[in-house]
Design a protein around this motif. Structure first.
Motif, PDB file in Angstrom:
ATOM      1  N   ILE A 192       0.853  -1.194   0.000  1.00 53.50           N
ATOM      2  CA  ILE A 192       0.000   0.000   0.000  1.00 53.50           C
ATOM      3  C   ILE A 192       0.883   1.237   0.000  1.00 53.50           C
ATOM      4  N   THR A 193       0.549   2.174  -0.846  1.00 54.17           N
ATOM      5  CA  THR A 193       1.241   3.462  -0.877  1.00 54.17           C
ATOM      6  C   THR A 193       0.210   4.591  -0.772  1.00 54.17           C
TER       7      THR A 193
ATOM      8  N   GLU B  53      -6.441  -1.189   6.299  1.00 54.50           N
ATOM      9  CA  GLU B  53      -5.890  -2.535   6.160  1.00 54.50           C
ATOM     10  C   GLU B  53      -6.481  -3.159   4.900  1.00 54.50           C
ATOM     11  N   ILE B  54      -5.603  -3.699   4.052  1.00 53.27           N
ATOM     12  CA  ILE B  54      -6.058  -4.337   2.810  1.00 53.27           C
ATOM     13  C   ILE B  54      -5.441  -5.731   2.741  1.00 53.27           C
TER      14      ILE B  54
ATOM     15  N   THR C  86      -1.055  -8.878   5.027  1.00 48.50           N
ATOM     16  CA  THR C  86      -2.005  -7.754   5.000  1.00 48.50           C
ATOM     17  C   THR C  86      -1.241  -6.443   4.998  1.00 48.50           C
ATOM     18  N   GLY C  87      -1.576  -5.573   4.028  1.00 49.73           N
ATOM     19  CA  GLY C  87      -0.933  -4.269   3.968  1.00 49.73           C
ATOM     20  C   GLY C  87      -1.645  -3.246   4.852  1.00 49.73           C
ATOM     21  N   GLU C  88      -0.864  -2.353   5.461  1.00 46.55           N
ATOM     22  CA  GLU C  88      -1.420  -1.324   6.351  1.00 46.55           C
ATOM     23  C   GLU C  88      -0.828   0.038   6.009  1.00 46.55           C
ATOM     24  N   LYS C  89      -1.647   1.095   6.249  1.00 49.89           N
ATOM     25  CA  LYS C  89      -1.200   2.465   6.015  1.00 49.89           C
ATOM     26  C   LYS C  89      -1.992   3.403   6.915  1.00 49.89           C
TER      27      LYS C  89
END
Length: 333
Positions: free
Chosen positions: A36-37, A123-124, A132-135
């Motif tokens: 994730i960006t 969260e994706i 799981t990607g987080e930002k």
């Protein structure tokens, strides 16, 4: 014998290399993860308007992502959860009709409120068993600054007076920061100029002629800025007597007052003043006791009640006959 030893050494080497070969085999398998960006980490929002919490994710999987947005508090608040852009479950009442999701995982918040301010975490994930990607994105929400104005009790002040105070006032605006200007330029550091803790109030002590100028204030917050109209402060010069007294001549004033209080007139002048006062007092009494008998009484009831007195008074007023009147000459017959 030598052949057996060589075979054993080759077997031991193979056992040592086995873990590295296993790792290489694992790494050749496709890894399903989410990256994730976000173009920005801080967004400044305005009350009543919209804010886009923009993100972009990438994954090797073709499955639809599971997206979850939370507002981080002591106890995290779930804003929305979805599969792709399809919302899962029921939205909280304070987010209904204000939420929109995009395919890339971005979140659009409409009709912003002050309570929307905070740190948002997304969260994706693609499947339950993958990374799981987080930002996180920080959102501030503010009310724009209305035009400020400088309030002052009086725009005129005397030189060397104790102080005068300027107040930078405005009706609307959150998180304000204040800057004071003199003739359009930021104020220089001066021990006579005192600012309140929030810098909203400016106090100038022991006013000097150089303080005669235009003053204005600038109010800012993360989304807006306002500048007041300048206010002219006029400083009038003190008289030389005041300056002398304020710089030590007060001792002279005290001395003069003391001398005047202790002074007494001489005995000769005192007797003369007493005699003059007594003569003035006697003249005043004579004026009060002056007889009024020479004035004619009013006609009317008083004449009817005392006719004798009226007769006497009238007799006094009538002309007296001459003592030796001269005989009139006789005419010749």
């Amino acid at each position: 014998m030598k052949r057996e030893r060589g075979a054993l050494s080759r077997a031991s080497r193979a056992l040592h290399l086995a873990p590295f070969v296993y790792l290489l085999l694992i790494q050749t398998d496709p890894l399903e993860g989410v990256n994730i960006t976000s173009p920005v980490r801080l967004i400044h929002g305005t009350v009543g308007k919209s804010a886009l919490l923009s993100v972009q994710y990438s994954s090797t999987s073709s499955d639809r992502p599971v997206v979850k947005w939370q507002l981080k508090r002591d106890k995290p608040v779930t804003v929305v959860q979805s599969i792709g852009t399809e919302v899962i479950g029921t939205l909280r009442p304070d987010y209904r009709d204000r939420i929109r999701l995009f395919e890339n995982g971005s979140l659009l918040l409409s009709d912003l409120q002050l309570a929307d301010e905070g740190t948002y975490e997304v969260e994706i994930s693609i499947t339950d068993d993958t990374f799981t990607g987080e930002k996180t994105i920080n959102l501030t929400v503010d009310v724009p600054i209305s035009r400020p104005q400088v309030l002052v009790a009086s725009t005129t002040v005397l030189e060397l007076s104790e102080a005068f105070t300027l107040n930078c006032s405005h009706e609307n605006g959150t998180k304000p920061s204040y800057t004071w200007l003199k003739d359009g330029k930021p104020l220089l550091n001066d021990s006579r100029m005192l600012l309140s803790p929030d810098q909203k109030v400016l106090t100038i002590t022991r006013v000097l002629m150089e303080d005669d100028d235009l003053y204005s204030c600038v109010v800012e917050n993360p989304i807006s800025q306002g500048r007041s109209l300048p206010v002219k402060i006029t400083v009038y010069r003190r008289s030389s007597l005041y300056i002398i007294l304020s710089t030590g001549g007060i001792f002279l004033l005290v001395t003069l007052v003391t001398v005047c209080a202790c002074w007494k007139p001489s005995k000769r002048k005192q007797k003369k003043l007493e005699k003059q006062n007594s003569l003035e007092y006697m003249d005043q009494n004579d004026d009060r006791l002056k007889p009024e008998a020479d004035t004619l009484p009013r006609s009317g009831d008083q004449e009817r009640k005392n006719p004798m007195a009226l007769y006497i008074l009238k007799d006094k007023d009538s002309p007296e006959p001459e003592e030796n009147p001269s005989p009139e000459p006789r005419s010749a017959t």
